[in-house]
Design a protein around this motif. Structure first.
Motif, PDB file in Angstrom:
ATOM      1  N   ASP A 110      41.875  25.307  35.801  1.00  0.00           N
ATOM      2  CA  ASP A 110      41.130  26.649  36.797  1.00  0.00           C
ATOM      3  C   ASP A 110      41.404  28.158  36.382  1.00  0.00           C
ATOM      4  O   ASP A 110      41.304  28.808  36.419  1.00  0.00           O
ATOM      5  CB  ASP A 110      42.050  26.203  37.736  1.00  0.00           C
ATOM      6  N   VAL A 111      43.291  28.039  36.071  1.00  0.00           N
ATOM      7  CA  VAL A 111      44.079  29.585  36.477  1.00  0.00           C
ATOM      8  C   VAL A 111      43.746  30.226  35.009  1.00  0.00           C
ATOM      9  O   VAL A 111      43.200  30.842  34.826  1.00  0.00           O
ATOM     10  CB  VAL A 111      45.544  29.582  36.635  1.00  0.00           C
ATOM     11  N   SER A 112      43.243  29.308  33.683  1.00  0.00           N
ATOM     12  CA  SER A 112      43.040  29.952  32.576  1.00  0.00           C
ATOM     13  C   SER A 112      41.345  30.404  33.028  1.00  0.00           C
ATOM     14  O   SER A 112      41.741  31.735  32.134  1.00  0.00           O
ATOM     15  CB  SER A 112      43.058  29.129  31.326  1.00  0.00           C
ATOM     16  N   TYR A 113      40.641  29.824  33.240  1.00  0.00           N
ATOM     17  CA  TYR A 113      39.170  30.309  33.226  1.00  0.00           C
ATOM     18  C   TYR A 113      38.870  31.630  34.375  1.00  0.00           C
ATOM     19  O   TYR A 113      37.621  32.492  34.148  1.00  0.00           O
ATOM     20  CB  TYR A 113      38.278  28.500  33.561  1.00  0.00           C
ATOM     21  N   TYR A 114      39.474  31.042  35.349  1.00  0.00           N
ATOM     22  CA  TYR A 114      39.342  32.183  36.362  1.00  0.00           C
ATOM     23  C   TYR A 114      40.208  33.881  35.656  1.00  0.00           C
ATOM     24  O   TYR A 114      39.500  34.359  36.013  1.00  0.00           O
ATOM     25  CB  TYR A 114      40.400  31.666  37.772  1.00  0.00           C
ATOM     26  N   GLY A 115      40.801  33.289  34.886  1.00  0.00           N
ATOM     27  CA  GLY A 115      41.561  34.418  34.546  1.00  0.00           C
ATOM     28  C   GLY A 115      40.777  35.558  33.889  1.00  0.00           C
ATOM     29  O   GLY A 115      40.087  36.498  32.997  1.00  0.00           O
ATOM     30  N   THR A 116      39.913  34.296  32.803  1.00  0.00           N
ATOM     31  CA  THR A 116      39.114  34.459  31.836  1.00  0.00           C
ATOM     32  C   THR A 116      38.452  35.405  31.791  1.00  0.00           C
ATOM     33  O   THR A 116      37.116  36.484  31.499  1.00  0.00           O
ATOM     34  CB  THR A 116      38.732  33.798  30.924  1.00  0.00           C
ATOM     35  N   CYS A 117      37.508  34.972  33.618  1.00  0.00           N
ATOM     36  CA  CYS A 117      36.374  35.804  33.956  1.00  0.00           C
ATOM     37  C   CYS A 117      36.169  37.030  34.914  1.00  0.00           C
ATOM     38  O   CYS A 117      35.802  37.766  35.226  1.00  0.00           O
ATOM     39  CB  CYS A 117      35.704  34.343  34.562  1.00  0.00           C
ATOM     40  N   LEU A 118      37.622  37.002  35.008  1.00  0.00           N
ATOM     41  CA  LEU A 118      38.023  37.871  36.447  1.00  0.00           C
ATOM     42  C   LEU A 118      37.686  39.249  35.886  1.00  0.00           C
ATOM     43  O   LEU A 118      37.016  40.034  36.852  1.00  0.00           O
ATOM     44  CB  LEU A 118      39.345  37.856  36.582  1.00  0.00           C
ATOM     45  N   THR A 119      38.471  40.130  34.593  1.00  0.00           N
ATOM     46  CA  THR A 119      37.451  41.453  34.041  1.00  0.00           C
ATOM     47  C   THR A 119      35.864  41.218  34.360  1.00  0.00           C
ATOM     48  O   THR A 119      35.907  42.223  35.214  1.00  0.00           O
ATOM     49  CB  THR A 119      38.444  41.316  33.527  1.00  0.00           C
ATOM     50  N   PHE A 120      35.968  40.362  34.157  1.00  0.00           N
ATOM     51  CA  PHE A 120      33.997  40.261  34.303  1.00  0.00           C
ATOM     52  C   PHE A 120      33.500  40.219  35.572  1.00  0.00           C
ATOM     53  O   PHE A 120      32.574  41.355  35.742  1.00  0.00           O
ATOM     54  CB  PHE A 120      33.580  39.398  33.825  1.00  0.00           C
ATOM     55  N   MET A 121      34.417  40.102  36.687  1.00  0.00           N
ATOM     56  CA  MET A 121      33.339  40.046  37.407  1.00  0.00           C
ATOM     57  C   MET A 121      34.514  41.252  38.699  1.00  0.00           C
ATOM     58  O   MET A 121      33.482  41.379  39.291  1.00  0.00           O
ATOM     59  CB  MET A 121      33.916  38.487  38.362  1.00  0.00           C
ATOM     60  N   TYR A 122      35.653  41.428  38.132  1.00  0.00           N
ATOM     61  CA  TYR A 122      36.206  42.667  38.999  1.00  0.00           C
ATOM     62  C   TYR A 122      35.253  43.850  38.895  1.00  0.00           C
ATOM     63  O   TYR A 122      35.214  44.844  39.318  1.00  0.00           O
ATOM     64  CB  TYR A 122      37.507  42.644  38.162  1.00  0.00           C
ATOM     65  N   LEU A 123      35.258  44.221  37.072  1.00  0.00           N
ATOM     66  CA  LEU A 123      33.979  45.280  36.849  1.00  0.00           C
ATOM     67  C   LEU A 123      33.001  45.247  37.542  1.00  0.00           C
ATOM     68  O   LEU A 123      32.121  46.362  37.224  1.00  0.00           O
ATOM     69  CB  LEU A 123      33.865  45.090  34.935  1.00  0.00           C
ATOM     70  N   LYS A 124      32.255  43.736  37.897  1.00  0.00           N
ATOM     71  CA  LYS A 124      31.210  43.745  38.737  1.00  0.00           C
ATOM     72  C   LYS A 124      29.946  43.802  36.911  1.00  0.00           C
ATOM     73  O   LYS A 124      28.973  44.392  38.055  1.00  0.00           O
ATOM     74  CB  LYS A 124      30.480  44.608  39.522  1.00  0.00           C
TER      75      LYS A 124
END
Length: 122
Positions: A74-88
Protein backbone atom coordinates in the motif's frame (compact mmCIF):
# COMPACT_ATOMS: atom_id res chain seq x y z
CA UNK A 1 -0.58 7.29 -21.23
CA UNK A 2 0.39 9.78 -18.60
CA UNK A 3 2.49 12.14 -20.62
CA UNK A 4 0.29 12.09 -23.70
CA UNK A 5 -1.27 15.24 -22.25
CA UNK A 6 0.70 18.46 -22.86
CA UNK A 7 -0.43 19.98 -19.56
CA UNK A 8 0.59 16.95 -17.51
CA UNK A 9 3.97 16.69 -19.22
CA UNK A 10 4.62 20.41 -18.67
CA UNK A 11 3.70 20.30 -14.96
CA UNK A 12 5.77 17.18 -14.34
CA UNK A 13 8.85 18.37 -16.25
CA UNK A 14 8.83 21.72 -14.46
CA UNK A 15 8.36 20.01 -11.10
CA UNK A 16 11.46 17.88 -11.62
CA UNK A 17 13.57 20.88 -12.57
CA UNK A 18 13.39 21.44 -16.31
CA UNK A 19 13.29 25.15 -17.22
CA UNK A 20 9.76 26.18 -18.14
CA UNK A 21 10.91 27.98 -21.31
CA UNK A 22 12.42 24.72 -22.63
CA UNK A 23 9.47 22.60 -21.52
CA UNK A 24 6.96 24.87 -23.25
CA UNK A 25 8.88 24.46 -26.49
CA UNK A 26 9.22 20.68 -26.46
CA UNK A 27 6.10 19.53 -24.58
CA UNK A 28 3.72 19.65 -27.57
CA UNK A 29 5.97 17.36 -29.62
CA UNK A 30 7.08 15.12 -26.76
CA UNK A 31 3.54 14.57 -25.48
CA UNK A 32 2.76 12.90 -28.82
CA UNK A 33 6.02 10.95 -29.08
CA UNK A 34 6.45 9.63 -25.53
CA UNK A 35 3.38 7.39 -25.38
CA UNK A 36 4.05 5.94 -28.84
CA UNK A 37 7.73 5.28 -28.10
CA UNK A 38 6.93 3.78 -24.70
CA UNK A 39 4.32 1.41 -26.16
CA UNK A 40 6.76 0.36 -28.91
CA UNK A 41 9.43 -0.42 -26.34
CA UNK A 42 7.05 -2.16 -23.90
CA UNK A 43 4.18 -3.55 -26.00
CA UNK A 44 3.09 -6.11 -23.40
CA UNK A 45 2.90 -3.67 -20.50
CA UNK A 46 -0.71 -3.31 -19.38
CA UNK A 47 -2.34 0.12 -19.27
CA UNK A 48 -1.81 1.94 -15.98
CA UNK A 49 -5.51 1.79 -15.12
CA UNK A 50 -5.45 -1.99 -15.62
CA UNK A 51 -2.58 -2.27 -13.13
CA UNK A 52 -4.68 -0.21 -10.70
CA UNK A 53 -7.69 -2.47 -11.25
CA UNK A 54 -5.53 -5.52 -10.55
CA UNK A 55 -4.33 -3.88 -7.32
CA UNK A 56 -7.95 -3.11 -6.35
CA UNK A 57 -9.08 -6.65 -7.12
CA UNK A 58 -6.27 -8.12 -5.01
CA UNK A 59 -7.48 -6.04 -2.04
CA UNK A 60 -10.80 -7.85 -2.14
CA UNK A 61 -13.10 -6.49 0.56
CA UNK A 62 -10.22 -5.22 2.71
CA UNK A 63 -9.57 -1.54 3.25
CA UNK A 64 -5.95 -1.96 2.19
CA UNK A 65 -3.83 -4.42 0.26
CA UNK A 66 -2.27 -5.30 3.61
CA UNK A 67 -5.66 -5.99 5.24
CA UNK A 68 -7.18 -3.58 7.72
CA UNK A 69 -3.97 -1.56 8.00
CA UNK A 70 -1.74 -0.46 5.14
CA UNK A 71 1.22 -2.69 4.45
CA UNK A 72 4.41 -2.19 2.41
CA UNK A 73 2.55 -2.71 -0.88
CA UNK A 74 0.00 0.00 0.00
CA UNK A 75 2.73 2.45 0.99
CA UNK A 76 4.72 1.69 -2.15
CA UNK A 77 1.75 2.11 -4.49
CA UNK A 78 0.65 5.27 -2.69
CA UNK A 79 4.16 6.69 -3.02
CA UNK A 80 4.23 5.85 -6.71
CA UNK A 81 0.96 7.69 -7.35
CA UNK A 82 1.57 10.54 -4.90
CA UNK A 83 3.65 12.79 -7.16
CA UNK A 84 1.06 12.58 -9.93
CA UNK A 85 -1.74 13.42 -7.50
CA UNK A 86 0.23 16.16 -5.75
CA UNK A 87 0.92 17.86 -9.07
CA UNK A 88 -2.79 17.49 -9.88
CA UNK A 89 -2.00 15.69 -13.11
CA UNK A 90 -5.04 14.53 -15.03
CA UNK A 91 -3.45 11.12 -15.53
CA UNK A 92 -3.07 10.62 -11.78
CA UNK A 93 -6.70 11.39 -11.08
CA UNK A 94 -7.82 9.29 -14.06
CA UNK A 95 -5.77 6.38 -12.76
CA UNK A 96 -7.18 6.48 -9.23
CA UNK A 97 -10.76 7.03 -10.41
CA UNK A 98 -10.62 4.57 -13.32
CA UNK A 99 -9.16 1.80 -11.17
CA UNK A 100 -11.79 2.27 -8.45
CA UNK A 101 -9.18 3.32 -5.89
CA UNK A 102 -10.72 6.61 -4.71
CA UNK A 103 -11.78 5.25 -1.28
CA UNK A 104 -8.40 3.54 -0.81
CA UNK A 105 -6.65 6.77 -1.80
CA UNK A 106 -8.63 8.77 0.76
CA UNK A 107 -7.80 6.26 3.50
CA UNK A 108 -4.10 6.36 2.60
CA UNK A 109 -4.10 10.16 2.43
CA UNK A 110 -5.66 10.29 5.90
CA UNK A 111 -2.80 8.12 7.23
CA UNK A 112 0.03 9.72 5.23
CA UNK A 113 -1.05 13.30 4.42
CA UNK A 114 0.38 14.82 1.27
CA UNK A 115 1.69 17.85 3.17
CA UNK A 116 3.87 15.54 5.30
CA UNK A 117 5.64 14.38 2.14
CA UNK A 118 5.47 17.66 0.21
CA UNK A 119 5.48 20.43 2.84
CA UNK A 120 3.86 23.70 1.75
CA UNK A 121 6.32 26.27 0.39
CA UNK A 122 6.91 29.25 2.65
Amino acid sequence: ECFGNVGDLTKFACAVGFPKCIVCCIAPTMSKRLPVGFRKKYPDLPAAVDIGKEFRAAMGSSNFFGGEQPGPVDVSYYGTCLTFMYLKLECGHNHIEGAGLKDWWQRMEAMIPTDKIFPPKK
